[in-house]
Design an enzyme around this catalytic site. Structure first.
Site, PDB file in Angstrom:
ATOM      1  N   CYS A   2       0.829  -1.208   0.000  1.00 22.50           N
ATOM      2  CA  CYS A   2       0.000   0.000   0.000  1.00 22.50           C
ATOM      3  C   CYS A   2       0.864   1.259   0.000  1.00 22.50           C
ATOM      4  O   CYS A   2       1.928   1.303   0.611  1.00 22.50           O
ATOM      5  CB  CYS A   2      -0.898   0.024   1.229  1.00 22.50           C
ATOM      6  SG  CYS A   2      -1.945  -1.425   1.415  1.00 22.50           S
ATOM      7  N   ARG A  27       4.516   0.246  -6.519  1.00 27.41           N
ATOM      8  CA  ARG A  27       4.487  -0.611  -5.340  1.00 27.41           C
ATOM      9  C   ARG A  27       3.489  -1.753  -5.496  1.00 27.41           C
ATOM     10  O   ARG A  27       3.520  -2.709  -4.723  1.00 27.41           O
ATOM     11  CB  ARG A  27       4.134   0.223  -4.100  1.00 27.41           C
ATOM     12  CG  ARG A  27       5.176   1.275  -3.765  1.00 27.41           C
ATOM     13  CD  ARG A  27       4.630   2.280  -2.759  1.00 27.41           C
ATOM     14  NE  ARG A  27       4.480   1.727  -1.427  1.00 27.41           N
ATOM     15  CZ  ARG A  27       5.407   1.786  -0.476  1.00 27.41           C
ATOM     16  NH1 ARG A  27       6.572   2.367  -0.738  1.00 27.41           N
ATOM     17  NH2 ARG A  27       5.191   1.282   0.716  1.00 27.41           N
ATOM     18  N   TRP A  74      -3.091  -2.505  -1.511  1.00 28.42           N
ATOM     19  CA  TRP A  74      -2.767  -3.892  -1.838  1.00 28.42           C
ATOM     20  C   TRP A  74      -3.471  -4.735  -0.787  1.00 28.42           C
ATOM     21  O   TRP A  74      -3.129  -4.690   0.391  1.00 28.42           O
ATOM     22  CB  TRP A  74      -1.260  -4.111  -1.818  1.00 28.42           C
ATOM     23  CG  TRP A  74      -0.803  -5.443  -2.331  1.00 28.42           C
ATOM     24  CD1 TRP A  74      -0.661  -5.825  -3.627  1.00 28.42           C
ATOM     25  CD2 TRP A  74      -0.401  -6.570  -1.544  1.00 28.42           C
ATOM     26  NE1 TRP A  74      -0.200  -7.119  -3.703  1.00 28.42           N
ATOM     27  CE2 TRP A  74      -0.034  -7.602  -2.446  1.00 28.42           C
ATOM     28  CE3 TRP A  74      -0.321  -6.815  -0.176  1.00 28.42           C
ATOM     29  CZ2 TRP A  74       0.411  -8.845  -2.016  1.00 28.42           C
ATOM     30  CZ3 TRP A  74       0.119  -8.063   0.258  1.00 28.42           C
ATOM     31  CH2 TRP A  74       0.490  -9.060  -0.664  1.00 28.42           C
ATOM     32  N   GLY A  99      -0.296  -1.604   6.193  1.00 27.76           N
ATOM     33  CA  GLY A  99       0.084  -2.524   7.257  1.00 27.76           C
ATOM     34  C   GLY A  99      -1.058  -3.436   7.631  1.00 27.76           C
ATOM     35  O   GLY A  99      -2.027  -3.615   6.902  1.00 27.76           O
ATOM     36  N   GLU A 483      15.894 -17.300 -11.119  1.00 26.05           N
ATOM     37  CA  GLU A 483      15.491 -15.917 -11.345  1.00 26.05           C
ATOM     38  C   GLU A 483      14.705 -15.790 -12.647  1.00 26.05           C
ATOM     39  O   GLU A 483      13.700 -15.068 -12.716  1.00 26.05           O
ATOM     40  CB  GLU A 483      16.727 -15.011 -11.359  1.00 26.05           C
ATOM     41  CG  GLU A 483      16.484 -13.588 -11.831  1.00 26.05           C
ATOM     42  CD  GLU A 483      15.485 -12.807 -11.003  1.00 26.05           C
ATOM     43  OE1 GLU A 483      15.140 -11.692 -11.424  1.00 26.05           O
ATOM     44  OE2 GLU A 483      15.030 -13.305  -9.952  1.00 26.05           O
ATOM     45  N   LYS A 487      10.831 -14.440 -12.995  1.00 28.98           N
ATOM     46  CA  LYS A 487      10.426 -13.336 -13.864  1.00 28.98           C
ATOM     47  C   LYS A 487       9.269 -13.746 -14.772  1.00 28.98           C
ATOM     48  O   LYS A 487       8.327 -12.987 -14.965  1.00 28.98           O
ATOM     49  CB  LYS A 487      11.609 -12.865 -14.721  1.00 28.98           C
ATOM     50  CG  LYS A 487      12.620 -12.026 -13.981  1.00 28.98           C
ATOM     51  CD  LYS A 487      12.047 -10.659 -13.634  1.00 28.98           C
ATOM     52  CE  LYS A 487      12.866 -10.010 -12.535  1.00 28.98           C
ATOM     53  NZ  LYS A 487      12.661 -10.609 -11.207  1.00 28.98           N
ATOM     54  N   GLU A 490       6.115 -13.978 -12.670  1.00 32.73           N
ATOM     55  CA  GLU A 490       5.665 -12.699 -12.144  1.00 32.73           C
ATOM     56  C   GLU A 490       4.872 -11.898 -13.151  1.00 32.73           C
ATOM     57  O   GLU A 490       3.829 -11.318 -12.813  1.00 32.73           O
ATOM     58  CB  GLU A 490       6.874 -11.857 -11.711  1.00 32.73           C
ATOM     59  CG  GLU A 490       7.492 -12.240 -10.394  1.00 32.73           C
ATOM     60  CD  GLU A 490       8.650 -11.320 -10.054  1.00 32.73           C
ATOM     61  OE1 GLU A 490       8.658 -10.797  -8.925  1.00 32.73           O
ATOM     62  OE2 GLU A 490       9.531 -11.124 -10.907  1.00 32.73           O
ATOM     63  N   HIS A 506      15.656 -36.758 -11.702  1.00 31.00           N
ATOM     64  CA  HIS A 506      15.135 -37.179 -10.399  1.00 31.00           C
ATOM     65  C   HIS A 506      13.682 -36.765 -10.215  1.00 31.00           C
ATOM     66  O   HIS A 506      13.214 -36.629  -9.085  1.00 31.00           O
ATOM     67  CB  HIS A 506      16.002 -36.605  -9.276  1.00 31.00           C
ATOM     68  CG  HIS A 506      17.400 -37.139  -9.276  1.00 31.00           C
ATOM     69  ND1 HIS A 506      17.707 -38.422  -8.894  1.00 31.00           N
ATOM     70  CD2 HIS A 506      18.571 -36.568  -9.650  1.00 31.00           C
ATOM     71  CE1 HIS A 506      19.008 -38.619  -9.015  1.00 31.00           C
ATOM     72  NE2 HIS A 506      19.570 -37.512  -9.472  1.00 31.00           N
TER      73      HIS A 506
END
Length: 611
Positions: A2, A27, A74, A99, A483, A487, A490, A506
């Site tokens: 937020c 954000r 958020w 929060g 990584e 990406k 995401e 395996h």
């Protein structure tokens, strides 16, 4: 997470707040809202989804007044809809919150018993109702906020405006960051300096437990016991132009292309070309030669930077290294001593789990165990509380999916590795100079790789219909595979997983068929031949192989891969810095083709300021 902005001044607040909220979009958020004080009443506009929806509301029904607060949400408690969007308000007070209030159910039940009604599913709504109850009992807004803060359990950054006080803005911090901005005839609060970049560069950062009163001409900061305190005023390096997209389609694309420059800037800070040394002067208070073990702690992309650093530190500095996910670390009662070193890595310097590790480590050892922070934001909480700080010099990173912050973390950790090897006498002078030379050459090689973008964009056309992808690599390339898969997940929302190449047989090899692309990261290092054998195993099962390697590696495997990306030859030490770029560009162009929100992918936040 937020985002918050507040203004008390002499201009119409809503347009300025909307501009600040646009700077906070990076954000991550799912709804937004603004409240102002006009004619002795609270006026609000809230909207689900992107800021354009709020902007359209304001175009039809503008909010007036020179005092206001704004918020990008958020969701934590309650669905991301207009009812749950901030600001939350009574007729008396409006509040925005970043929060989690852990005891909100207890407070809510108490207030319902007093006859108050609640309209949202959020934890935040108890705050304005609680403050209203205290004001009705005869307290001033300042007294009511102070009393309410002492009853809130959890993490919060808060901003309040009051119907009866058209120029009073109150804010408070316990956990998530909050900055105070100084202007001429107007004062500001924001979640970070970027939010205020078009309004002021004179910034103070509140500390945990602080609350602050703002009027157009005054700022009064109080500590946890309501005592008046002072906080340093610093000059923010952010300004409006520094957070623009320029000529790029997305912030992420711009930030991918900024990497040669910011990596070069980072190396320039840590590398002394005069004597080919890495002095690490910011760590002069920490005896690196006395360290016997290192713990690297991080979340998300920073965790993969830590995985690369583990290979470097153990191979070059010959020191044992543990890597932990910050959200897990504290809960196994880790063994700490004064000869261990903890390094926490965070782009924002506000990541809640990582900050908790820093504080846990310092408290558990009474400060005898040093903690170094690798961060991108000098004024952040983690940078202020660590024993030593290694800054990355990426500049503001707006895209939620980290790119340039990641590669500058790698550059910083590479320099730290060489410095640590020097302190431990595990590297010769010639080898040190050789590694530093490879680092210095890396930005130019990164520029060469950016020239491959059209080729990678074409490759994306063959991949964006996939439902699943596998990424494989060995050594530091395994960390880069992780990584790359992150990406892709995401920003394209394609299910992607990474495995150490030797682990394919395996279990994961059962997933491979003609519909599953396998992205192989394999520079021609001492592990290439083993990775090539795993590539053959995948190809034999019909896998669509995409090999990212250099000319030597591509020559060795011949025409086996379905597609290739030819990288410049490089020393294995710097291959993570270079191989980050093609996986970033691949994820970016796949996401663009799928039409996803590249800079603000669903459900994600740039700075995760709650645990």
């Amino acid at each position: 997470m937020c985002g918050i902005i507040g203004i008390t001044g002499h201009r119409e607040a809503a347009p300025l707040i909307l501009g600040g909220l646009k700077h906070l979009e990076y954000r991550g958020y799912d709804s937004a809202g603004i409240a102002t004080i006009s004619g002795g009443a609270i006026t609000r506009a809230r909207a689900e989804g992107k800021l354009v929806n709020l902007e359209n509301q304001l175009a039809k029904a503008p909010l007036h007044g020179a005092l206001g607060i704004g918020h990008t949400r958020w969701a934590t408690h309650g669905y991301p809809n207009e009812t749950n969007a901030h600001p939350h308000a009574t007729e008396t007070v409006a509040v925005v919150h970043n929060g989690i209030i852990e005891n909100f159910r207890e407070l809510r039940n108490e207030l319902i018993a007093k006859g108050y009604n609640f309209f949202s599913q959020t934890d935040t709504e108890v705050i304005p109702v609680l403050v209203t109850d205290y004001i009705k009992s005869g307290l001033t807004p300042q007294q009511a906020v102070s009393k309410a803060l002492k009853r809130l359990h959890g993490a919060y950054a808060l901003a309040f405006v009051f119907a009866s006080h058209p120029d009073l803005l109150i804010a408070a911090r316990q956990g998530p960051p909050l900055a105070v901005g100084y202007g001429k005839g107007e004062m500001f609060i924001g979640s970070d300096a970027i939010a205020l970049s078009n309004l002021t560069t004179q910034i103070s950062y509140l500390e945990d437990g602080d609350w602050v009163e703002l009027t157009p001409n005054t700022i009064t900061i109080h500590g946890p016991d309501d005592e008046i305190v002072t906080r340093p005023i610093t000059q923010s390096g952010y300004h409006g132009a520094s957070v623009g997209k320029g000529n790029y389609r997305h912030f992420m694309q711009k930030e991918i292309h900024e990497q040669p420059g910011v990596v070069a800037e980072t190396l320039k800070i840590y590398f002394n070309p005069g004597d080919s040394s890495v002095p690490m002067s910011d760590l002069k208070n920490i005896d690196l030669a006395n360290i016997e073990r290192i713990q690297l702690i991080a979340c998300g992309t920073s965790y993969y930077a830590a995985q690369v650093a583990k290979y470097w530190l153990e191979t070059i500095a010959r020191i044992p290294v543990d890597v932990d996910i910050a959200s897990e670390y504290r809960y196994r009662n880790p063994i700490l001593n004064s000869k261990s070193l903890t390094i926490v890595i965070s782009q924002s310097g506000e990541t809640a789990d990582t900050l908790a590790v820093l504080r846990f480590t310092k408290n558990a050892t009474q400060g005898s165990h040093p903690v170094i922070a690798v961060v991108n934001v000098p004024e952040s909480t983690i940078s202020r509380e660590a024993n030593g700080v290694l800054y990355t010099y990426a500049g503001p990173e707006i895209g939620v999916a980290s790119t340039k912050a990641f590669t500058t973390q790698l550059a910083t950790l590479a320099c730290f590795t060489i410095a640590m090897a020097e302190k431990r006498n595990t590297i010769s002078s010639d080898r040190r100079k050789e590694l530093l030379q490879h680092l210095v050459e890396a930005p130019h090689q990164m520029m060469e790789i950016l020239n491959l973008e059209n080729q990678i964009q074409a490759l994306a056309h063959n991949l964006f219909h996939a439902r699943d992808m596998l990424y494989i690599g060995r050594g530091t390339s395994f960390a880069m595979a992780m990584e790359g898969a992150l990406k892709m997940k995401e920003i394209s929302y394609i299910h992607a997983e990474a495995y150490a190449a030797g682990e394919l047989k395996h279990g994961p090899i059962a997933l491979i068929d003609e519909q599953v692309p396998v992205i192989v990261l394999a520079p021609s290092d001492n592990l290439f031949d083993k990775t090539a054998s795993n590539l053959q195993e995948a190809a034999a099962r019909g896998g669509k192989i995409v090999l990212i390697s250099d000319a030597e590696g591509l020559h060795k495997v011949g025409d086996m891969p379905t597609a290739v990306v030819q990288m410049p030859p490089c020393d294995p030490f710097v291959s993570p810095l270079l191989y980050a770029l093609p996986v970033q560009m691949l994820a970016y162009h796949v996401a663009v083709l799928k039409g996803t929100d590249v800079d603000q992918p669903r459900n994600l936040a740039k700075s995760v300021t709650v645990e």
